[in-house]
Design a protein around this motif. Structure first.
Motif, short mmCIF file in Angstrom:
data_model
loop_
_atom_site.label_atom_id
_atom_site.label_comp_id
_atom_site.label_asym_id
_atom_site.label_seq_id
_atom_site.Cartn_x
_atom_site.Cartn_y
_atom_site.Cartn_z
N ASP A 248 0.93 -1.19 -0.20
CA ASP A 248 0.46 0.28 -0.08
C ASP A 248 0.30 1.08 -0.16
OD1 ASP A 248 -2.68 -1.28 0.62
OD2 ASP A 248 -1.59 -1.98 2.17
N SER A 249 1.77 1.21 1.10
CA SER A 249 2.36 2.50 0.98
C SER A 249 4.08 2.21 0.55
CB SER A 249 2.48 2.85 2.45
OG SER A 249 3.47 2.34 3.12
N ALA A 250 4.16 1.19 -0.33
CA ALA A 250 5.35 1.00 -1.07
C ALA A 250 5.89 1.70 -1.86
CB ALA A 250 6.00 -0.62 -1.48
N THR A 251 7.41 2.76 -2.23
CA THR A 251 7.27 3.11 -3.91
C THR A 251 7.42 2.32 -4.64
OG1 THR A 251 9.57 2.70 -2.85
CG2 THR A 251 9.15 4.18 -2.07
N PRO A 252 7.16 2.27 -6.06
CA PRO A 252 6.80 1.57 -6.92
C PRO A 252 8.97 0.91 -7.10
CG PRO A 252 6.44 4.51 -8.00
CD PRO A 252 7.09 4.05 -6.13
N GLU A 253 9.60 1.10 -6.28
CA GLU A 253 11.30 0.35 -6.58
C GLU A 253 10.69 -0.37 -5.70
OE1 GLU A 253 14.14 -1.15 -4.95
OE2 GLU A 253 12.84 0.59 -4.18
N GLN A 254 9.76 -0.43 -4.39
CA GLN A 254 9.66 -1.34 -3.80
C GLN A 254 9.25 -2.76 -4.54
OE1 GLN A 254 8.71 1.26 -0.73
NE2 GLN A 254 10.59 0.61 0.73
N ARG A 255 8.11 -1.96 -5.26
CA ARG A 255 6.95 -2.83 -5.31
C ARG A 255 7.42 -3.95 -6.40
NH1 ARG A 255 3.75 2.00 -5.88
NH2 ARG A 255 1.97 1.76 -4.09
N ALA A 256 8.46 -2.71 -7.03
CA ALA A 256 8.70 -4.32 -7.93
C ALA A 256 10.22 -5.03 -7.59
CB ALA A 256 9.97 -3.08 -9.36
N ARG A 257 10.63 -4.73 -6.73
CA ARG A 257 11.68 -5.64 -6.08
C ARG A 257 11.03 -6.83 -5.31
NH1 ARG A 257 14.37 -4.23 -1.48
NH2 ARG A 257 13.95 -1.67 -2.06
N TYR A 258 10.42 -6.34 -4.83
CA TYR A 258 8.66 -7.36 -4.08
C TYR A 258 8.29 -8.65 -4.77
CZ TYR A 258 8.61 -4.09 -0.25
OH TYR A 258 9.37 -3.08 0.65
N GLU A 259 7.97 -8.09 -6.79
CA GLU A 259 7.27 -9.00 -6.47
C GLU A 259 8.40 -9.71 -7.62
OE1 GLU A 259 5.11 -6.13 -9.33
OE2 GLU A 259 3.78 -5.97 -8.29
N ALA A 260 9.59 -9.28 -7.85
CA ALA A 260 10.55 -9.75 -8.89
C ALA A 260 10.87 -11.04 -7.47
CB ALA A 260 11.93 -8.80 -8.93
N TYR A 261 11.13 -10.92 -5.93
CA TYR A 261 11.72 -11.92 -5.34
C TYR A 261 10.46 -12.30 -5.26
CZ TYR A 261 11.82 -13.28 -0.68
OH TYR A 261 11.74 -14.20 0.45
#
Length: 349
Positions: A248-261
């Motif tokens: 919810d409060s993640a940055t676009p960079e964080q979201r991309a990294r989480y999804e890649a993980y």
């Protein structure tokens, strides 16, 4: 989607507390900071994993002793302590000590089995008794007896000014009722139930030959098996552990990294792994409303009212802060949970 028949009552989180070998204090302090933040956000519990001979916390009980002096409410758990690395009597002493220091907030989880990389570590761990060590349930039963206050010694009395007790000291009343067993198979769940323990389930279960490879259904049946054999039946405590990452409060960079993980770990969820046929749960990543819907549809989640969300091992401290904040202020409330009264962020939706 039908609502969970067990509204979420307890929300916790789990970390291994990684650190840089060149600066281990910083990593340990960061873990203590997360536990403190967890209390401020209203989490009910914080759990540490053991990581022996790795760059993760090797002595959770010592770290939780420190955490007990920085917090006043949050419960402190181990998920889980592998008894193969421990002397049951000494562990019982350490747990009793930390439980007393914490005011009765310790929630020790444990498991059995030989130490990881046993052939490589046996000479350092048990140089004189490797062949005699029992890493099965008898070791666990010895540990349980000691925590419960059964005699550890045949001697009790006074020698000079020294007073000796037959049982482990300090004895902390109530600690035995807060012992958890980490089970991934139905046979382990059965044993844990028969022992009257609490059950920790995680993102790993043992696949059963001939049954569909559905992690959620396998976990749900493991929980039902445990409760069928527990004296408390449906009231027996079970905590579910999964990797759940709200964005919810993640940055676009964080979201991309989480999804890649999560994507990188997907292959291990598609088929049983190794000779023990271990099946891993998919990691859940997304907004809290989406995650709440997916969890309500999860057969394992529908069986529990306590969860301990596992934080991914390799993320940065700022990621953990964002994830914990969203868990406490977004996902938890979406599942019917409420932070502890007076906690920072309590009541936010």
């Amino acid at each position: 989607m039908p609502p969970s028949p067990r509204p979420l009552r307890q929300l916790g989180f789990l970390t291994i507390g990684t650190f840089d070998a060149a600066d281990p204090r910083r990593g340990h302090e960061a873990t203590l900071d997360l536990i403190t933040l967890g209390e401020q956000l209203g989490f009910d519990s914080a759990w540490l994993r053991h990581r022996h001979l790795q760059h993760g916390i090797s002595s959770p009980v010592a770290v939780l002793a420190a955490a007990s002096q920085r917090t006043s409410r949050i419960r402190l758990g181990t998920a889980v302590t592998p008894l193969g690395w421990e002397n049951p009597l000494r562990l019982a002493e350490d747990l009793g000590t930390v439980d007393v220091l914490s005011g009765g907030r310790l929630e020790p989880g444990f498991s059995v089995g030989p130490p990881v990389h046993w052939e490589q570590v046996r000479g350092a761990l048990y140089p004189d008794s490797a062949e005699q060590e029992d890493f099965g349930r008898a070791r666990a039963e010895r540990f349980l007896a000691l925590v419960r206050g059964e005699y550890a010694s045949s001697f009790e009395g006074t020698e000079g000014i020294e007073v000796y007790s037959r049982r482990v000291q300090p004895h902390s009343p109530g600690l035995a009722d807060r012992l958890w067993y980490g089970a991934g198979s139905r046979s382990s769940a059965t044993w844990a139930g028969e022992q009257g323990l609490n059950l920790l389930t995680s993102s790993v279960v043992k696949a059963v030959e001939g049954e569909p490879l559905d992690f959620a259904e396998l976990q749900a049946e493991l929980i039902r098996t445990f409760r069928r054999h527990h004296p408390a039946g449906e009231r027996a405590r079970v905590s579910q552990g999964l990797v759940v990452i709200p964005t919810d409060s993640a940055t676009p960079e964080q979201r991309a990294r989480y999804e890649a993980y999560a994507l990188s770990r997907t292959p291990r969820t598609l088929a049983p792994q190794g000779p023990n046929r271990l099946l891993f749960a998919p990691d859940l990543v997304g907004g809290s409303e989406e995650l709440a819907e997916r969890l309500r549809a999860h057969a394992g989640f529908r069986e529990v009212d306590e969860v301990a969300i596992a934080l991914p091992f390799t993320f940065e401290h700022r990621d953990y802060v964002q994830i914990l904040t969203d868990l406490a202020t977004r996902l938890g409330p979406a599942l019917g949970w409420r932070p502890a009264s007076g906690a920072a962020g309590a009541g936010q939706g």
